[in-house]
Design a protein around this motif. Structure first.
Motif, short mmCIF file in Angstrom:
data_model
loop_
_atom_site.label_atom_id
_atom_site.label_comp_id
_atom_site.label_asym_id
_atom_site.label_seq_id
_atom_site.Cartn_x
_atom_site.Cartn_y
_atom_site.Cartn_z
N ARG A 229 1.93 4.99 10.18
CA ARG A 229 1.40 3.72 9.67
C ARG A 229 0.14 3.95 8.84
O ARG A 229 -0.08 3.27 7.83
N TRP A 230 -0.71 4.89 9.26
CA TRP A 230 -1.90 5.20 8.46
C TRP A 230 -1.51 5.67 7.07
O TRP A 230 -2.10 5.25 6.07
N LEU A 231 -0.50 6.51 7.00
CA LEU A 231 -0.06 7.03 5.71
C LEU A 231 0.53 5.91 4.84
O LEU A 231 0.24 5.81 3.64
N GLU A 232 1.33 5.05 5.45
CA GLU A 232 1.94 3.94 4.71
C GLU A 232 0.87 2.99 4.17
O GLU A 232 0.93 2.56 3.01
N LEU A 233 -0.10 2.66 5.00
CA LEU A 233 -1.16 1.74 4.57
C LEU A 233 -2.04 2.39 3.51
O LEU A 233 -2.46 1.71 2.55
N SER A 234 -2.33 3.67 3.66
CA SER A 234 -3.15 4.36 2.65
C SER A 234 -2.47 4.30 1.29
O SER A 234 -3.13 4.06 0.26
N ARG A 235 -1.17 4.53 1.26
CA ARG A 235 -0.43 4.45 0.00
C ARG A 235 -0.41 3.02 -0.53
O ARG A 235 -0.54 2.78 -1.74
N GLN A 236 -0.28 2.07 0.38
CA GLN A 236 -0.21 0.66 -0.02
C GLN A 236 -1.49 0.21 -0.73
O GLN A 236 -1.44 -0.58 -1.68
N PHE A 237 -2.64 0.73 -0.28
CA PHE A 237 -3.92 0.27 -0.81
C PHE A 237 -4.41 1.09 -2.01
O PHE A 237 -5.49 0.80 -2.54
N CYS A 238 -3.64 2.07 -2.43
CA CYS A 238 -4.09 2.95 -3.52
C CYS A 238 -4.45 2.18 -4.79
O CYS A 238 -5.44 2.51 -5.46
N ASP A 239 -3.66 1.18 -5.12
CA ASP A 239 -3.84 0.49 -6.40
C ASP A 239 -4.57 -0.84 -6.28
O ASP A 239 -4.65 -1.59 -7.25
N THR A 240 -5.10 -1.14 -5.10
CA THR A 240 -5.87 -2.38 -4.96
C THR A 240 -7.26 -2.18 -5.55
O THR A 240 -7.74 -1.04 -5.68
N PRO A 241 -7.94 -3.25 -5.94
CA PRO A 241 -9.28 -3.10 -6.52
C PRO A 241 -10.25 -2.45 -5.53
O PRO A 241 -10.14 -2.63 -4.31
N ALA A 242 -11.19 -1.70 -6.07
CA ALA A 242 -12.24 -1.11 -5.23
C ALA A 242 -13.03 -2.23 -4.56
O ALA A 242 -13.46 -3.18 -5.22
#
Length: 345
Positions: A229-242
């Protein structure tokens, strides 16, 4: 304790460490503070104990004296210590181990520090586990602990990636969830407390009314779920604004702030020397995090219930999984601060 008393004690401690300290330019002063460790730190702590609490002991006793302070006094001591070892505009002190000869001044941004730590962890895992395939970089799988001044007040802080924070929240709930699914308790094993040359053995045995193997299987699958789940969420947030989200917790004797960072771009935008200013520039509302947290909690609890049911229906406890047996030896003093309310952060 008043800020003025703490500041005065810190000034005397710095002069004891280096009599010419206040004649130096700010950059050189900061270098000394950033490299404060070992015998020099003990010398500073001895002065702080004298000035803050009237405790006068030999330098070699300072560490033990500090461990025995009450929570309130330890917080005052940590505030004064921060003024003798903090860096940047916010007097930051990163409460993490660093390689010898390295200080926080060697890293411009949070990303610089975190990425180097990632490289170190990858090399360590490859050395320990020959079959380890490596993992792409994502920010802060595990939180960092920080001390700093916010509005001239002493704070403890936790630094987390958004993915790491969300996984931490479901892990915090998991013991209660699993306990309800498979009631169990831990009892002393036959080797608990047995003395070894370098410490003592830690040996606890689990009792789960005949479901010990089922419990072990559930915990193993849960660990795999949190890693995935940590890996999935990390990928999910890659392109969100800083963005930086802040969550405050104030208790009787201390103030704490959690800083939650969305992704790599966020860490690249945050300089250690201008930490709070940079955070403020991209701070976002906490409500987004709370909504995500509630979603993850619901999803994780449902996953645990479904997995528990699958184990009860299909798992064969007679099938023995091969695994390396581990012996845990605890060094003297390793549990100091974990066994009572007066422990340091």
């Amino acid at each position: 304790m008043k800020a003025e008393q703490i500041q005065a004690a810190a000034r005397k401690a710095l002069i004891s460490a280096e009599p010419l300290y206040y004649s130096w330019p700010p950059e050189r002063q900061e270098q000394l503070r950033a490299s404060m460790e070992g015998k020099l730190q003990q010398k500073v702590d001895r002065v702080l104990l004298q000035e803050l609490f009237g405790i006068d002991r030999p330098t070699e006793m300072v560490e033990d004296i500090c461990k025995g302070l009450s929570t309130a006094n330890k917080n005052s001591l940590n505030w004064a210590r921060l003024l003798t070892c903090g860096i940047g505009r916010d007097w930051l002190f990163l409460n993490e181990l660093m390689t010898e000869g390295t200080s926080l001044l060697d890293f411009d941004t949070l990303y610089d520090y975190d990425y180097q730590d990632y490289l170190y962890q990858q090399e360590f895992k490859k050395a320990q586990f020959p079959d380890y395939q490596g993992q792409n970089y994502y920010p802060m799988q595990h939180p960092l602990w920080l001390r700093l001044l916010i509005h001239e007040q002493f704070y403890y802080a936790t630094l987390s990636s958004l993915a790491g924070y969300l996984v931490d929240q479901i892990e915090d709930k998991s013991d209660d969830w699993i306990q309800r699914l498979i009631p169990h308790e831990y009892v002393d094993g036959k080797d608990q407390g047995k003395q070894q040359a370098d410490g003592f053995l830690l040996d606890f045995q689990v009792r789960a009314n005949g479901l010990e193997k089922h419990l072990e299987e559930l915990k193993q699958r849960w660990w795999q779920y949190t890693q995935r789940r940590w890996l999935e969420l990390s990928r999910q947030f890659c392109d969100t604004p800083a963005a930086v989200h802040c969550k405050d917790r104030h208790e009787k004797d201390e103030q704490h702030r959690q800083f939650i960072f969305t992704n790599q771009r966020t860490l690249q935008a945050l300089r250690w020397g201008h930490f709070l200013t940079d955070c403020k520039a991209i701070q976002a509302d906490l409500s987004t995090v709370i909504e995500l947290e509630n979603q993850e909690l619901t999803k994780a609890e449902r996953w645990l219930k479904d997995t528990h049911q699958d184990i009860m229906d299909n798992f064969d406890p007679k099938v023995v999984k091969l695994k390396k047996k581990m012996k845990i030896v605890v060094a003297p003093g390793a549990l100091d601060g974990l066994m009572g309310e007066d422990g340091d952060e």
